[in-house]
Design a protein around this motif. Structure first.
Motif, PDB file in Angstrom:
ATOM      1  N   SER A 272       0.831  -1.206   0.000  1.00 16.01           N
ATOM      2  CA  SER A 272       0.000   0.000   0.000  1.00 16.01           C
ATOM      3  C   SER A 272       0.863   1.252   0.000  1.00 16.01           C
ATOM      4  O   SER A 272       0.584   2.219  -0.719  1.00 16.01           O
ATOM      5  CB  SER A 272      -0.928   0.002   1.222  1.00 16.01           C
ATOM      6  N   VAL A 273       1.927   1.238   0.817  1.00 18.06           N
ATOM      7  CA  VAL A 273       2.811   2.414   0.906  1.00 18.06           C
ATOM      8  C   VAL A 273       3.479   2.688  -0.437  1.00 18.06           C
ATOM      9  O   VAL A 273       3.498   3.837  -0.909  1.00 18.06           O
ATOM     10  CB  VAL A 273       3.881   2.208   2.001  1.00 18.06           C
ATOM     11  N   VAL A 274       4.018   1.656  -1.085  1.00 16.42           N
ATOM     12  CA  VAL A 274       4.684   1.855  -2.376  1.00 16.42           C
ATOM     13  C   VAL A 274       3.678   2.331  -3.427  1.00 16.42           C
ATOM     14  O   VAL A 274       3.981   3.225  -4.227  1.00 16.42           O
ATOM     15  CB  VAL A 274       5.368   0.547  -2.838  1.00 16.42           C
ATOM     16  N   THR A 275       2.476   1.776  -3.413  1.00 13.09           N
ATOM     17  CA  THR A 275       1.437   2.217  -4.352  1.00 13.09           C
ATOM     18  C   THR A 275       1.079   3.677  -4.115  1.00 13.09           C
ATOM     19  O   THR A 275       0.944   4.468  -5.062  1.00 13.09           O
ATOM     20  CB  THR A 275       0.176   1.343  -4.222  1.00 13.09           C
TER      21      THR A 275
ATOM     22  N   LEU B 299      13.201   3.052 -11.798  1.00 15.52           N
ATOM     23  CA  LEU B 299      14.263   2.930 -12.794  1.00 15.52           C
ATOM     24  C   LEU B 299      14.952   1.573 -12.698  1.00 15.52           C
ATOM     25  O   LEU B 299      15.280   0.962 -13.721  1.00 15.52           O
ATOM     26  CB  LEU B 299      15.282   4.061 -12.599  1.00 15.52           C
ATOM     27  N   VAL B 300      15.185   1.083 -11.478  1.00 14.07           N
ATOM     28  CA  VAL B 300      15.793  -0.243 -11.299  1.00 14.07           C
ATOM     29  C   VAL B 300      14.901  -1.309 -11.933  1.00 14.07           C
ATOM     30  O   VAL B 300      15.381  -2.205 -12.633  1.00 14.07           O
ATOM     31  CB  VAL B 300      16.014  -0.542  -9.799  1.00 14.07           C
ATOM     32  N   GLN B 301      13.601  -1.190 -11.700  1.00 20.17           N
ATOM     33  CA  GLN B 301      12.672  -2.163 -12.263  1.00 20.17           C
ATOM     34  C   GLN B 301      12.594  -2.038 -13.781  1.00 20.17           C
ATOM     35  O   GLN B 301      12.572  -3.035 -14.507  1.00 20.17           O
ATOM     36  CB  GLN B 301      11.279  -1.947 -11.646  1.00 20.17           C
ATOM     37  N   LEU B 302      12.579  -0.798 -14.269  1.00 16.40           N
ATOM     38  CA  LEU B 302      12.433  -0.562 -15.703  1.00 16.40           C
ATOM     39  C   LEU B 302      13.672  -1.000 -16.477  1.00 16.40           C
ATOM     40  O   LEU B 302      13.575  -1.605 -17.546  1.00 16.40           O
ATOM     41  CB  LEU B 302      12.149   0.927 -15.954  1.00 16.40           C
ATOM     42  N   SER B 303      14.857  -0.703 -15.936  1.00 14.41           N
ATOM     43  CA  SER B 303      16.101  -1.030 -16.644  1.00 14.41           C
ATOM     44  C   SER B 303      16.481  -2.501 -16.476  1.00 14.41           C
ATOM     45  O   SER B 303      17.178  -3.064 -17.329  1.00 14.41           O
ATOM     46  CB  SER B 303      17.251  -0.151 -16.131  1.00 14.41           C
TER      47      SER B 303
ATOM     48  N   ALA C 282       6.949   7.789 -16.661  1.00 14.83           N
ATOM     49  CA  ALA C 282       7.291   6.374 -16.844  1.00 14.83           C
ATOM     50  C   ALA C 282       7.810   5.775 -15.543  1.00 14.83           C
ATOM     51  O   ALA C 282       7.412   4.658 -15.155  1.00 14.83           O
ATOM     52  CB  ALA C 282       8.336   6.232 -17.950  1.00 14.83           C
ATOM     53  N   MET C 283       8.670   6.502 -14.837  1.00 13.06           N
ATOM     54  CA  MET C 283       9.275   5.963 -13.622  1.00 13.06           C
ATOM     55  C   MET C 283       8.272   5.855 -12.483  1.00 13.06           C
ATOM     56  O   MET C 283       8.212   4.844 -11.778  1.00 13.06           O
ATOM     57  CB  MET C 283      10.468   6.826 -13.218  1.00 13.06           C
ATOM     58  N   PHE C 284       7.464   6.893 -12.279  1.00 10.34           N
ATOM     59  CA  PHE C 284       6.483   6.854 -11.204  1.00 10.34           C
ATOM     60  C   PHE C 284       5.411   5.805 -11.493  1.00 10.34           C
ATOM     61  O   PHE C 284       4.876   5.179 -10.571  1.00 10.34           O
ATOM     62  CB  PHE C 284       5.846   8.227 -11.008  1.00 10.34           C
ATOM     63  N   GLY C 285       5.095   5.637 -12.778  1.00  8.19           N
ATOM     64  CA  GLY C 285       4.144   4.590 -13.151  1.00  8.19           C
ATOM     65  C   GLY C 285       4.653   3.216 -12.772  1.00  8.19           C
ATOM     66  O   GLY C 285       3.890   2.345 -12.317  1.00  8.19           O
ATOM     67  N   MET C 286       5.955   2.997 -12.930  1.00  7.87           N
ATOM     68  CA  MET C 286       6.543   1.714 -12.549  1.00  7.87           C
ATOM     69  C   MET C 286       6.521   1.510 -11.038  1.00  7.87           C
ATOM     70  O   MET C 286       6.419   0.382 -10.546  1.00  7.87           O
ATOM     71  CB  MET C 286       7.984   1.619 -13.077  1.00  7.87           C
ATOM     72  N   VAL C 287       6.630   2.603 -10.270  1.00  9.06           N
ATOM     73  CA  VAL C 287       6.526   2.497  -8.818  1.00  9.06           C
ATOM     74  C   VAL C 287       5.133   1.991  -8.437  1.00  9.06           C
ATOM     75  O   VAL C 287       4.982   1.103  -7.587  1.00  9.06           O
ATOM     76  CB  VAL C 287       6.808   3.855  -8.140  1.00  9.06           C
ATOM     77  N   ILE C 288       4.101   2.553  -9.084  1.00  8.44           N
ATOM     78  CA  ILE C 288       2.730   2.094  -8.840  1.00  8.44           C
ATOM     79  C   ILE C 288       2.599   0.614  -9.186  1.00  8.44           C
ATOM     80  O   ILE C 288       2.030  -0.173  -8.414  1.00  8.44           O
ATOM     81  CB  ILE C 288       1.726   2.920  -9.666  1.00  8.44           C
ATOM     82  N   SER C 289       3.124   0.248 -10.339  1.00  9.59           N
ATOM     83  CA  SER C 289       3.032  -1.144 -10.779  1.00  9.59           C
ATOM     84  C   SER C 289       3.683  -2.086  -9.781  1.00  9.59           C
ATOM     85  O   SER C 289       3.162  -3.170  -9.496  1.00  9.59           O
ATOM     86  CB  SER C 289       3.697  -1.316 -12.155  1.00  9.59           C
ATOM     87  N   TYR C 290       4.825  -1.661  -9.223  1.00 10.31           N
ATOM     88  CA  TYR C 290       5.493  -2.553  -8.285  1.00 10.31           C
ATOM     89  C   TYR C 290       4.748  -2.632  -6.963  1.00 10.31           C
ATOM     90  O   TYR C 290       4.746  -3.677  -6.302  1.00 10.31           O
ATOM     91  CB  TYR C 290       6.955  -2.165  -8.068  1.00 10.31           C
ATOM     92  N   GLY C 291       4.108  -1.537  -6.577  1.00  8.45           N
ATOM     93  CA  GLY C 291       3.275  -1.594  -5.386  1.00  8.45           C
ATOM     94  C   GLY C 291       2.141  -2.590  -5.561  1.00  8.45           C
ATOM     95  O   GLY C 291       1.831  -3.380  -4.659  1.00  8.45           O
TER      96      GLY C 291
END
Length: 437
Positions: free
Chosen positions: A128-131, A297-301, A343-352
């Motif tokens: 929840s926090v990461v999302t 970025l870590v997740q995306l790259s 793009a990067m913040f979207g990936m943060v949501i996805s990982y949450g």
């Protein structure tokens, strides 16, 4: 497989560019808020960038005392912006750094106790926090994509075309790129977006000409620190809130890198953050915390190497020592950075959301925890004046969607899950005793 120096440098630069705008905006806002001169503001920006590098290296360097040992990038926490301006205007800038020093020491001292609270951060909380972190940062990306909040040409067709064009380039590189090219999609998107912007005369290099070639950090540049109770308590609260945010980032990176974090890992991570805050107070910069855009970025790259973070940290230190080189990154148009941030913040949501996939949603309580905490974070972000009538001393909690969403998730998990468990066990034991009796 050993990575070439060129690839390593490119990946390190990508991390620098990912966090640079967020790092620079904090001293700009605070400088304007407390009335710093141009010379003071120049120092503040340079030392902030340098200390971001030092703080990141402290965190990625895992030793017996400190360091989480994950590909973490640290930057100045946005949570501290409002309190620092308030303290600076009420007590003076010397009191700002006195309170930062004490809060850093407090974090180092409470790290071993705060790390024992790991049971308060199951996947339903950390997910929840990461999302919430990702969702509440999306408006920042869109404001930058439109040209920067308050800019004269905000949301102009040109800014929108460049911002969304940068995002489109990143997506196309990520779709059709292979290997190393795919891993630096963000960096290539920023470079291409800046090149197109330069063609239309939208790149300003004036900051490069005005900057000096070399700059040395100074201890207590703004004078000897002063210590007042109210500012100290405020900054300690800011630091504790940052630890809550960082905990979510630690678990997200641990999941990405397939490393299970325990109490000792968290303790070292919190201590490194405390040391970073202490250095911030000594050299008159800021409190530091994990930067979530670099998680995306870590997740995306797909590159999870700590070696890259060491390179990024070294680059940040160099940029802080040589302001003229650092000023080159200021030439990147805000709309280009906004497209990359999306793009990067979207990936943060996805990982949450991915972290939440491990949660048992058959339990209605977990649905409630996620729904209310995410809703609270988004609501405070969308309606920031909601708690405007409350006392200023608690604004550090109510002004931030990330803080409100995070605390809501923690509190609701305690109410619905942790407090419930002892009662259930006691009832079970009572039934067994009754049967045997």
């Amino acid at each position: 497989m050993q990575m070439s120096k060129t690839k390593s440098l490119s990946l390190g630069l990508q991390h620098v560019l990912a966090m640079y705008a967020g790092a620079v905006i904090v001293p700009l806002i605070i400088g304007a808020g407390i009335g710093l001169s141009n010379a003071q503001l120049t120092y503040l920006i340079a030392i902030d960038i340098m200390m971001c590098g030092v703080a990141s290296i402290l965190q990625v360097w895992k030793n017996k005392f400190s360091g989480i040992g994950l590909p973490v990038v640290l930057g100045c926490t946005f949570t501290a912006v409002g309190p620092i301006i308030a303290i600076g205007n009420s007590y003076g800038i010397e009191s700002v750094y006195g309170s930062i020093l004490v809060s850093g020491l407090a974090v180092v001292l409470i790290a071993r106790y705060f790390s024992k609270m790991i049971r308060f951060f199951p996947p339903v909380v950390t997910g929840s926090v990461v999302t919430v972190i990702g969702i509440t940062l999306i408006p920042v990306a869109f404001n930058d994509l439109a040209g920067g909040q308050g800019s004269e040409n905000f949301a102009s067709p040109m800014n929108l075309a460049i911002g969304f064009g940068t995002l489109f380039v990143i997506l196309m590189i990520f779709k059709f790129g292979r290997g190393f090219v795919k891993s630096i999609a963000i960096l290539l998107g920023i470079m291409i977006g800046t090149g197109v912007s330069a063609f239309f005369g939208l790149v300003d290099f004036s900051a490069v000409g005005e900057s000096s070639w070399f700059h040395l950090p100074q201890v207590f540049y703004f004078g000897m620190p002063e210590f007042h109770l109210a500012p100290i308590l405020t900054m300690i609260l800011v630091a504790v809130v940052s630890l809550v945010e960082s905990t979510g980032v630690y678990f997200a990176l641990g999941d990405i890198t397939d490393k299970e974090l325990g109490e000792e890992d968290l303790k070292r991570g919190y201590r490194a953050e405390g040391l970073a805050i202490l250095f911030g107070g000594l050299f008159n910069s800021f409190p530091y915390t994990t930067f979530s855009q670099n998680v995306g970025l870590v997740q995306l790259s797909g590159v999870r190497s700590n070696h890259i973070i060491y390179i990024a940290g070294g680059m940040l230190i160099l940029l802080g020592l040589v302001p003229k080189i650092g000023a080159l990154t200021l030439a990147i148009p805000t709309s280009v950075l906004g497209g990359a941030m999306l793009a990067m913040f979207g990936m943060v949501i996805s990982y949450g959301i991915k972290m939440l996939s491990n949660v048992d949603f058959e339990k209605q309580e977990n649905l409630m925890i996620v729904g209310i905490s995410v809703g609270m974070g988004l609501g405070v972000t969308a309606v920031p004046e909601l708690f405007a009538a409350l006392p200023e001393r608690i604004s550090v909690l109510t002004d931030s969607g990330i803080v409100m969403g995070s605390l809501t998730a923690i509190i609701l998990n305690i109410v619905f899950n942790i407090r419930k468990a002892p009662a259930v066990n006691a009832e079970k034991a009572s039934r067994e005793q009754h049967v045997t009796g």
